[in-house]
Design a protein around this motif. Sequence first.
Motif, PDB file in Angstrom:
ATOM      1  N   UNK A 133       0.842  -1.200   0.000  1.00  0.00           N
ATOM      2  CA  UNK A 133       0.000   0.000   0.000  1.00  0.00           C
ATOM      3  C   UNK A 133       0.875   1.247   0.000  1.00  0.00           C
ATOM      4  N   UNK A 134       1.929   1.243   0.806  1.00  0.00           N
ATOM      5  CA  UNK A 134       2.847   2.390   0.847  1.00  0.00           C
ATOM      6  C   UNK A 134       3.496   2.614  -0.512  1.00  0.00           C
ATOM      7  N   UNK A 135       3.882   1.523  -1.173  1.00  0.00           N
ATOM      8  CA  UNK A 135       4.499   1.660  -2.495  1.00  0.00           C
ATOM      9  C   UNK A 135       3.491   2.182  -3.506  1.00  0.00           C
ATOM     10  N   UNK A 141       1.210   8.880  -6.408  1.00  0.00           N
ATOM     11  CA  UNK A 141       0.921  10.182  -5.784  1.00  0.00           C
ATOM     12  C   UNK A 141      -0.442  10.212  -5.112  1.00  0.00           C
ATOM     13  N   UNK A 142      -0.882   9.082  -4.578  1.00  0.00           N
ATOM     14  CA  UNK A 142      -2.124   9.078  -3.829  1.00  0.00           C
ATOM     15  C   UNK A 142      -1.919   9.786  -2.490  1.00  0.00           C
ATOM     16  N   UNK A 143      -2.961  10.423  -1.970  1.00  0.00           N
ATOM     17  CA  UNK A 143      -2.820  11.039  -0.644  1.00  0.00           C
ATOM     18  C   UNK A 143      -2.658   9.966   0.426  1.00  0.00           C
ATOM     19  N   UNK A 144      -1.952  10.302   1.482  1.00  0.00           N
ATOM     20  CA  UNK A 144      -1.723   9.331   2.541  1.00  0.00           C
ATOM     21  C   UNK A 144      -3.026   8.855   3.166  1.00  0.00           C
ATOM     22  N   UNK A 145      -4.017   9.735   3.232  1.00  0.00           N
ATOM     23  CA  UNK A 145      -5.260   9.355   3.898  1.00  0.00           C
ATOM     24  C   UNK A 145      -6.163   8.485   3.026  1.00  0.00           C
ATOM     25  N   UNK A 146      -5.657   7.982   1.917  1.00  0.00           N
ATOM     26  CA  UNK A 146      -6.438   7.031   1.127  1.00  0.00           C
ATOM     27  C   UNK A 146      -6.751   5.793   1.945  1.00  0.00           C
ATOM     28  N   UNK A 640      -1.586  20.093  -1.374  1.00  0.00           N
ATOM     29  CA  UNK A 640      -1.546  18.896  -0.536  1.00  0.00           C
ATOM     30  C   UNK A 640      -0.115  18.573  -0.120  1.00  0.00           C
ATOM     31  N   UNK A 641       0.784  18.511  -1.094  1.00  0.00           N
ATOM     32  CA  UNK A 641       2.172  18.207  -0.750  1.00  0.00           C
ATOM     33  C   UNK A 641       2.799  19.305   0.094  1.00  0.00           C
ATOM     34  N   UNK A 642       2.379  20.528  -0.164  1.00  0.00           N
ATOM     35  CA  UNK A 642       2.904  21.630   0.622  1.00  0.00           C
ATOM     36  C   UNK A 642       2.513  21.513   2.098  1.00  0.00           C
TER      37      UNK A 642
END
Length: 679
Positions: A133-135, A141-146, A640-642
């Motif tokens: 999932x992390x990979x 570039x999925x958001x972490x909260x997916x 988001x990345x910012x």
Amino acid sequence: MEFETCIITTPINNNEKPDSGTQPNNQKRKRSIVWEYFTVETVGAGSAEAYCKQCKKSFSYMTDSKVSGTSNLKRHISLGTCQAMEQKSQFNSHPENGGLQDNAIPSKKRPRDRPTYAGNDVSFDQERCNYDIAKMIILHDYPLDIVKHQGFIAFAQTLRPQFNPLCLDSVEGYCVSMYHKEKQYLLDLINGIPGRLNLTLDLWTSNQGIGYVFIRGHFIDSDGNIHHPILNVVTVPSPDSGDSLNQTIMTCISDWHLEGRVLTLALDKYLTSETVKVNLRGNLSVNNPVILDGQLLNQNCYARVLSRLAIDALRQMSKTISKVRECVKFVKYSESHEDKFVELKQQLQVPSSANLLIDDHYKWDSTFHMLVAACELREVFTCFDTTCPDFTMTLTIDDWKLVETLCTYLKYLYDAAHMLTTRPYPTANLFFLEVSKLHMELTNAALSQDPFLSSLILPLLTNFDQYWRESCLVLAVAVAMDPRHKMKLVESIFAKIFGENAKQWITIVENGLHELFIEYNTEMLHFTTIDADEGDDIMLKTQPYEGPVDGSLFVDEGGLSDFEFSISDCMQQFKSEMDEYLEEPLVSEVKEFDILNWWRDNRTKYPTLSRTASDILSMSISTVSADSVFDTEIRKMDDYRNSLDSRTLEALICAKDWFQHKSIPKNGSSTLEKMKVQT
């Protein structure tokens, strides 16, 4: 990411019967899992039906004492046709309710169709799933909260009911962990390379005014494979601060153990002040023995030079381009208009296969493609008002001629920039010819008797000539490392561009080549002496360069730099591998020539020169990534990345680049070798 599904199949006996008062006492106990979901009731002599416990739907099970089997019962449950079962499944999708284990009926599959884990281990590995999932998040570039999205959780638990959703902190930890693992692999690779690295520095901004410095390394490993990984992504409060850039470079050098191993540094001079560049060059010199006294530092970014030329040309014809854009919009914004346009094109038998498109203001190549397509279809535009009375054509025949002229010279810029998007990235020897050809095309156009063409191109030539004079030493040194050309191509091109002054410029390149070799030879002799535990210092010495410190190779008016005279005495007495290499006949042209393989095959003959060539050939003349080559503005980090902390942001960007880098062919020298050399 691919989720691996493990299916356990339970053997089914279609002839088994349910327990009932009418069955013999010696009837075997039902073993099929379907009986957890069905009951059997007798409906007549020798007849029975199975009833779903959830939706109460009945199925024929026994007729005239003949058992129908359980296949139809299994399909009712496993295919999701039981609505009551589906509703219960959704309720139980949460981990605290036991997942979907009690509501899923595995379908019968042949053994060859059943996916399993490596080694026939069919157990569910939650840890492996977490890393996958992390990979997935890193690569796409999925958001972490997916991992908190209900749709994702339902999907994952449908595939594996045992799956436990990750919390936000956990998935971030897995991403950072993967980054550190890959970083160690890359660090080991860099520590094992025999030569130096070339660095490029790119700047991004954000809507919040924060800057992001991307530092990319360019090197060839011990097996002759070329690499261009992102090394660092550093957040800086003020992109214009010289201290921030200096500290960023120094941190990168320390972090990756690059002290004394940097050959060139390329950055876009328009993004930094002259003072910042001078300070950066000085700080680099403290911990990094500088080749050619630092004159290979502070290059320009070729991609941004080309973009500025294209933008300037488009700006000069902005009014006419706006007219073309409005015509294209009229056709594209209405399906009926587009149908009429295509029909008219067929009636007029216009041979063009170009497709109209509306340009993106942030990508100059899209404007170029829009103009090219419109030019090819101008006959249709000219007559379109006869088919579509609402269309108003404001472009004249002269306007179309000007657009066609503009496209001709934008094509030169486009082709030059497109080289930078090639994967794998081309080796540095391929750029000298292309840059010089562009210079000569612009020169000829600027001297044209056509007043429009001359006025359009002259400002472009002025800016490009500055880039050429500041960068041609680097480009010429790189092409001299190509055994098919050596100094012959440099001499031919310089004669065309510099005329009677060509000899002076050729001398600068020749002296630069010999100076490079001497410094590399000195370094190799020094390490040989240390390895042999010899105390005598046998390093060759040259006088330090005392010229200007602004990074410029050449003085005004096309004169010579002073450093060429500092090594003349040494060169006259020093017969080197460089001399032998340059004096030997050129290698014959072949359709697929791999320059990195050639130097690898000849490193026994040219031990020092082969290392020099590898470092030079891995140089990048552009600081931006392939997807930013045609940008009209500096890239911005999305909101988001910012919002991520700097450690996580660097981990996500670098790890993605490293994962993608592994899937790209390493050897980048043969991609553009089909281009023929024309002198």
